[in-house]
Design an enzyme around this catalytic site. Structure first.
Site, PDB file in Angstrom:
ATOM      1  N   TYR A 225       4.144   8.601  13.534  1.00  0.00           N
ATOM      2  CA  TYR A 225       4.868   7.941  12.974  1.00  0.00           C
ATOM      3  C   TYR A 225       5.235   8.685  11.043  1.00  0.00           C
ATOM      4  CZ  TYR A 225       3.757   4.108   9.872  1.00  0.00           C
ATOM      5  OH  TYR A 225       3.343   3.639   9.014  1.00  0.00           O
ATOM      6  N   THR A 227       3.676   9.374   8.455  1.00  0.00           N
ATOM      7  CA  THR A 227       2.214  10.319   7.927  1.00  0.00           C
ATOM      8  C   THR A 227       1.645  11.599   8.772  1.00  0.00           C
ATOM      9  OG1 THR A 227       0.893   8.998   9.164  1.00  0.00           O
ATOM     10  CG2 THR A 227       1.612   8.053   7.077  1.00  0.00           C
ATOM     11  N   LYS A 228       2.713  11.201  10.369  1.00  0.00           N
ATOM     12  CA  LYS A 228       1.708  12.853  10.847  1.00  0.00           C
ATOM     13  C   LYS A 228       2.658  13.771  10.604  1.00  0.00           C
ATOM     14  CE  LYS A 228      -0.867   9.742  12.971  1.00  0.00           C
ATOM     15  NZ  LYS A 228      -0.847   8.784  12.262  1.00  0.00           N
ATOM     16  N   ASN A 229       1.744  14.954  11.300  1.00  0.00           N
ATOM     17  CA  ASN A 229       2.454  16.428  10.973  1.00  0.00           C
ATOM     18  C   ASN A 229       3.223  16.623  11.912  1.00  0.00           C
ATOM     19  OD1 ASN A 229      -0.306  16.769  10.010  1.00  0.00           O
ATOM     20  ND2 ASN A 229      -1.321  17.283  12.342  1.00  0.00           N
TER      21      ASN A 229
END
Length: 306
Positions: A225, A227-229
């Site tokens: 998603y 917001t992920k790393n």
């Protein structure tokens, strides 16, 4: 935060007045919740896909799967459109149904329990360790001893007393990139014959005792998603060392169709079981491949900020 001294003067001496509390300077620029770290390489990758004429699941998705499997040390990786889809497909691949129950930690995103409901199974909410918010083997054993019984029926050793459902799996969630104590949880899983489905939405590229998350439990679900790393905008991956599970999940992610759309040499195809619309498009996979190659760079940047 309230500051009572700013509202009324204090002090016993006549005429003494306390200075008003200093006002906080308001930030002129708002902090972003999560700004994706994408650049020209990601833009170029998407452009190449658009120019190729093949936009849905195809060669980029296949390469992304192969590269991600190598990155976490798993035999198989199946790209899907979300971590939720990956979790759901794993449980569906294990044939969980209305007679079953799955253990889920109390601190997690809704998807971890939501996907248990999809199959008609019962989510059993278990408390977490209050120091790290992770599923804890000791607390889990206490819950099992209190709420479950060991069945004499072969192959179904653990039964939830209140519902009568067979406990088939547990879902440890690696909150904030910190892995659960997988050695202790796996020991319990073996004792009670439970499948271990790791929710690693927060946990790429985390490791546990020198082993990459994604190559520990029976299956692991990752989120890509925004917001992920590692981001593909929307997306997810299921990794496993179980080839039969991976093959079934690949079918179910696209309507239960036998064989992949890309590379098919004829229009005819067979739908061999019930499936879903969970596949990852090549545009997302192309972004993911660039992000995967930048893992060390972006990890170093997060460590500097930390």
């Amino acid at each position: 935060m309230h500051n009572d001294s700013a509202r009324s003067p204090i002090g016993s001496q006549k005429g003494s007045v306390e200075s008003p509390a200093p006002r906080r300077r308001m930030r002129r620029r708002k902090l972003h919740f999560a700004r994706p770290d994408v650049g020209q390489a990601e833009f170029d990758a998407v452009q190449r896909v658009l120019q190729s004429g093949w936009l849905t699941s195809g060669p980029e998705t296949q390469r992304f799967e192969e590269e991600f499997a190598r990155a976490v040390g798993a035999k198989e990786a199946v790209a899907v459109n979300s971590c939720t889809a990956a979790l759901h497909l794993a449980l569906a691949g294990w044939n969980l149904g209305p007679d079953d129950a799955v253990i889920v930690p109390a601190i997690t995103f809704t998807a971890s329990a939501e996907i248990v409901e999809y199959s008609g199974s019962l989510p059993l909410i278990v408390d977490v360790n209050r120091d790290d918010y992770l599923m804890d083997a000791e607390l889990l054993e206490q819950y099992i001893q209190s709420e479950c019984r060991v069945s004499k029926k072969k192959g179904t050793p653990l039964v939830h007393r209140a519902s009568g459902k067979t406990v088939r799996a547990l879902i440890p969630v690696h909150i904030g990139g910190r892995p659960c104590d997988m050695r202790a949880l796996q020991k319990l899983a073996r004792k009670y014959k439970l499948k271990v489905l790791e929710d690693a939405a927060h946990a790429f590229p985390a490791s546990y005792s020198g082993q990459q998350v994604g190559n520990i439990g029976h299956a692991t679900a990752f989120s890509f998603y925004a917001t992920k790393n590692l981001t593909t905008g929307e997306g997810g991956m299921l990794t496993t060392n179980d080839r039969r599970l991976a093959e079934r999940v690949r079918r179910m992610r696209l309507h239960g169709i036998k064989g992949q759309t890309y590379g098919r040499k004829r229009w005819h195809y067979d739908v061999v079981e019930k499936g879903f619309k969970y596949n990852m498009p090549d545009m997302n996979a192309a972004i993911g491949r660039v992000q995967l190659a930048r893992t060390e760079e972006t990890l170093a940047a997060r460590r500097r900020v930390h």
